[in-house]
Structures are given as structure tokens and as C-alpha cells.
Motif scaffolding. Structure first.
Motif, PDB file in Angstrom:
ATOM      1  N   GLN A   2      27.397 -21.703 -62.338  1.00  9.41           N
ATOM      2  CA  GLN A   2      25.993 -22.021 -62.525  1.00  9.41           C
ATOM      3  C   GLN A   2      25.754 -23.447 -62.030  1.00  9.41           C
ATOM      4  O   GLN A   2      26.713 -24.196 -61.792  1.00  9.41           O
ATOM      5  CB  GLN A   2      25.611 -21.885 -63.994  1.00  9.41           C
ATOM      6  N   PRO A   3      24.488 -23.864 -61.875  1.00  7.93           N
ATOM      7  CA  PRO A   3      24.207 -25.201 -61.331  1.00  7.93           C
ATOM      8  C   PRO A   3      24.840 -26.323 -62.159  1.00  7.93           C
ATOM      9  O   PRO A   3      24.846 -26.270 -63.393  1.00  7.93           O
ATOM     10  CB  PRO A   3      22.681 -25.278 -61.369  1.00  7.93           C
ATOM     11  N   ILE A   4      25.368 -27.319 -61.460  1.00  5.53           N
ATOM     12  CA  ILE A   4      25.991 -28.475 -62.097  1.00  5.53           C
ATOM     13  C   ILE A   4      25.489 -29.757 -61.443  1.00  5.53           C
ATOM     14  O   ILE A   4      24.982 -29.742 -60.320  1.00  5.53           O
ATOM     15  CB  ILE A   4      27.535 -28.429 -62.004  1.00  5.53           C
ATOM     16  N   ILE A   5      25.662 -30.861 -62.152  1.00  8.62           N
ATOM     17  CA  ILE A   5      25.335 -32.190 -61.633  1.00  8.62           C
ATOM     18  C   ILE A   5      26.512 -33.106 -61.956  1.00  8.62           C
ATOM     19  O   ILE A   5      26.943 -33.186 -63.107  1.00  8.62           O
ATOM     20  CB  ILE A   5      24.051 -32.759 -62.254  1.00  8.62           C
ATOM     21  N   GLN A  30      27.089 -24.589 -56.022  1.00  5.40           N
ATOM     22  CA  GLN A  30      25.953 -24.772 -56.933  1.00  5.40           C
ATOM     23  C   GLN A  30      25.904 -26.191 -57.514  1.00  5.40           C
ATOM     24  O   GLN A  30      25.666 -26.379 -58.709  1.00  5.40           O
ATOM     25  CB  GLN A  30      25.962 -23.719 -58.042  1.00  5.40           C
ATOM     26  N   HIS A  32      23.913 -29.237 -57.837  1.00  6.10           N
ATOM     27  CA  HIS A  32      22.505 -29.607 -57.699  1.00  6.10           C
ATOM     28  C   HIS A  32      22.357 -30.995 -57.089  1.00  6.10           C
ATOM     29  O   HIS A  32      21.561 -31.210 -56.165  1.00  6.10           O
ATOM     30  CB  HIS A  32      21.827 -29.563 -59.067  1.00  6.10           C
ATOM     31  N   TYR A 240      27.148 -24.435 -69.655  1.00  5.24           N
ATOM     32  CA  TYR A 240      26.499 -24.755 -68.377  1.00  5.24           C
ATOM     33  C   TYR A 240      25.038 -25.149 -68.608  1.00  5.24           C
ATOM     34  O   TYR A 240      24.567 -26.183 -68.106  1.00  5.24           O
ATOM     35  CB  TYR A 240      26.524 -23.530 -67.455  1.00  5.24           C
ATOM     36  N   ARG A 241      24.324 -24.325 -69.337  1.00  6.31           N
ATOM     37  CA  ARG A 241      22.891 -24.549 -69.553  1.00  6.31           C
ATOM     38  C   ARG A 241      22.637 -25.864 -70.276  1.00  6.31           C
ATOM     39  O   ARG A 241      21.780 -26.654 -69.876  1.00  6.31           O
ATOM     40  CB  ARG A 241      22.302 -23.390 -70.367  1.00  6.31           C
ATOM     41  N   TYR A 244      23.534 -29.019 -68.065  1.00 10.44           N
ATOM     42  CA  TYR A 244      22.570 -29.180 -66.977  1.00 10.44           C
ATOM     43  C   TYR A 244      21.248 -29.740 -67.514  1.00 10.44           C
ATOM     44  O   TYR A 244      20.705 -30.708 -66.968  1.00 10.44           O
ATOM     45  CB  TYR A 244      22.330 -27.827 -66.304  1.00 10.44           C
ATOM     46  N   ASN A 245      20.764 -29.157 -68.597  1.00 14.65           N
ATOM     47  CA  ASN A 245      19.511 -29.641 -69.189  1.00 14.65           C
ATOM     48  C   ASN A 245      19.650 -31.060 -69.718  1.00 14.65           C
ATOM     49  O   ASN A 245      18.724 -31.869 -69.591  1.00 14.65           O
ATOM     50  CB  ASN A 245      19.060 -28.699 -70.309  1.00 14.65           C
ATOM     51  N   THR A 247      21.469 -33.421 -68.539  1.00 11.96           N
ATOM     52  CA  THR A 247      21.482 -34.353 -67.408  1.00 11.96           C
ATOM     53  C   THR A 247      20.115 -34.492 -66.784  1.00 11.96           C
ATOM     54  O   THR A 247      19.668 -35.608 -66.473  1.00 11.96           O
ATOM     55  CB  THR A 247      22.493 -33.881 -66.352  1.00 11.96           C
TER      56      THR A 247
END
Length: 254
Positions: A2-5, A30, A32, A240-241, A244-245, A247
Motif C-alpha cells: 500500500q502507499p508509503i512515505i 507505491q 508516495h 499501512y493506513r 500513511y495518514n 505522515t
């Protein structure tokens, strides 16, 4: 995946070929965005140039404490650069105290850190901190002095009392790939709230364990998240969620 930073990477310290390779692979893995922290003025200039080529590179300007103090002229030039470009940066960093460097006195480093904290207040920016073990409580006192709430202690190590104070103050920490094999870091991860957690690589710093011999790449964060999910006994999708949120909100990345 899933998207990561990647919230803490020295992207300017990679070779041009390595930078290009990572940028080409970001969508596939993924990733971001990357928050590229600066070590001094020349580093900040390089990071700005990277951002101007690709806005997935997010900027943090500062002066890494594990080096000699800047001269008055060097500091003035850095602050002038930051003032000119502060709207482009998402944070002030990397700043903090020199734990690994043998210095006779912290006085000059504390004065420098205060200058950066004043700028953080002036521009309403988070601070990305290099402050571990016994240096952390000193930095916490300064954060409280300036009423700075958006504080991110990267690759944090410290005692239980300090960790409790950081949680109470709502400070964030971030984990690197060494979460896979460092017991000390795993213990911190087990107790620190997921709601105050982010992930990083601190690349190009190299890692051991399952990453031995590999060039540090933001894709390693996926493995860090899987280990964190196991430690927290939480479904990996939720981790993951949450990260991500965390950050996006902390660094105002949209």
C-alpha cells in the motif's frame, strides 16, 4: 503493498544514477513521496534542486548536529536561504544534538537548536530531530520552552521515562528497517502508540539483517511495516493506513 512515505532520507547523498533509479521505481513500489532532510546549506541547495525536478521529493532544511558548528556567516547564509524558500519546505530538519560526536560542550549546539526552533515557530513548521538517549530530554525541554508540538524524533532510542514524556506530549517517532533485527528498537515499537508513529530509511545509511549488502531503498519500508504489524499484533493493512495518514497530517503532504 500500500502507499508509503519515507519520512527521513538523505536523498541528496545518493548518486545521480541511484536517485534516478529510485524515482523510476517509486510508482511500482507505491512510494508516495520522500522527505529529504538537509545537513547544511549545500545539502539544502541540492535538495531544492531535486524538488524542482520532481515534487515527490519533499523538503526539510536544517543543519545536522553531528558536524562542527557553523560559523556565524555560514549560519546567516543558511537562514537566509531557508527564509527565501520556507514555503517550499515541509519541515525544519535535520536538527538536534551531537550524540555520536565527541564535543566538549553542548552550549553552542543548544544555541543553534534554539535558533531553528524559533524559525519553526515563526513559519509554523514541524521539526525533524536527531536527539537520542540522554540528549532527548534536553531537547524535550527546549520543545516545551517554545511550545512546539509538531516534533518528530527520527530513529529514536531512549529510556522508558523519556518515551512516556514524548507520548504524553504527542511527539512522533519513526522506525527504520533495523526494526527487523534490533531488539532495542523492537521494544520501543511494542510500546509506542501507532497513532504517533511513522517510517523512514535514513538512506543511504546501510542496514544489516535481511538487508545486509543491499543499497538502502525506500521500498525497504514495506518490510518495516510488516515487522511493525507483527510487533503490534495489528493487521498489516491497518498499519499501512495509520502510518500513511499520520505522515500526511503531520507533514501536511497532500
Amino acid at each position: 503493498m500500500q502507499p508509503i512515505i519515507d519520512v527521513h532520507i538523505h536523498f541528496d547523498q545518493y548518486t545521480l544514477k541511484e536517485q534516478q533509479g529510485i524515482m523510476k521505481e517509486m510508482e511500482h513500489y507505491q512510494i508516495h513521496s520522500l522527505i529529504s532532510v538537509s545537513t547544511n546549506l549545500s545539502s539544502a541547495v541540492e535538495n531544492l534542486a531535486l524538488y524542482q525536478k520532481d515534487e515527490r521529493i519533499k523538503l526539510a532544511f536544517g543543519y545536522h548536529p553531528e558536524q562542527p558548528l557553523p560559523t556565524d556567516e555560514e549560519l546567516a547564509d543558511l537562514i537566509q536561504f531557508m527564509d527565501k524558500n520556507h514555503q517550499a519546505m515541509v519541515a525544519i530538519g535535520e536538527v538536534g544534538l551531537p550524540y555520536y560526536t565527541n564535543v566538549k560542550s553542548l552550549e553552542g549546539y543548544l544555541a543553534l537548536l534554539e535558533e531553528f526552533f524559533k524559525l519553526a515557530v515563526k513559519w509554523n513548521k514541524p521539526v525533524a530531530l536527531h536527539a537520542i538517549y540522554e540528549d532527548a530530554p534536553i531537547v524535550i525541554n527546549l520543545l516545551e520552552k517554545y511550545s512546539i508540538q509538531k516534533a518528530h524524533f527520527h530513529w529514536f532510542k531512549g529510556d522508558t521515562k523519556t518515551i512516556q514524556q514524548m507520548v504524553e506530549n504527542g511527539y512522533f517517532i519513526s522506525f527504520t528497517p533495523d526494526l527487523a533485527y534490533e531488539h532495542e528498537i523492537q521494544k520501543i515499537a511494542a510500546t509506542y502508540p501507532l497513532s504517533l508513529t511513522m517510517v523512514e530509511t535514513d538512506g543511504p545509511w546501510p542496514f544489516e539483517g535481511p538487508f545486509q549488502g543491499q543499497k538502502t531503498h525506500p521500498k525497504m519500508i514495506h518490510e518495516t511495516i510488516r515487522y511493525l504489524a507483527k510487533i503490534k499484533s495489528t493487521h498489516v493493512d491497518e498499519v499501512y493506513r495509520q502510518l500513511y495518514n499520520n505522515t500526511i497530517l503531520f507533514y501536511s503532504i497532500f
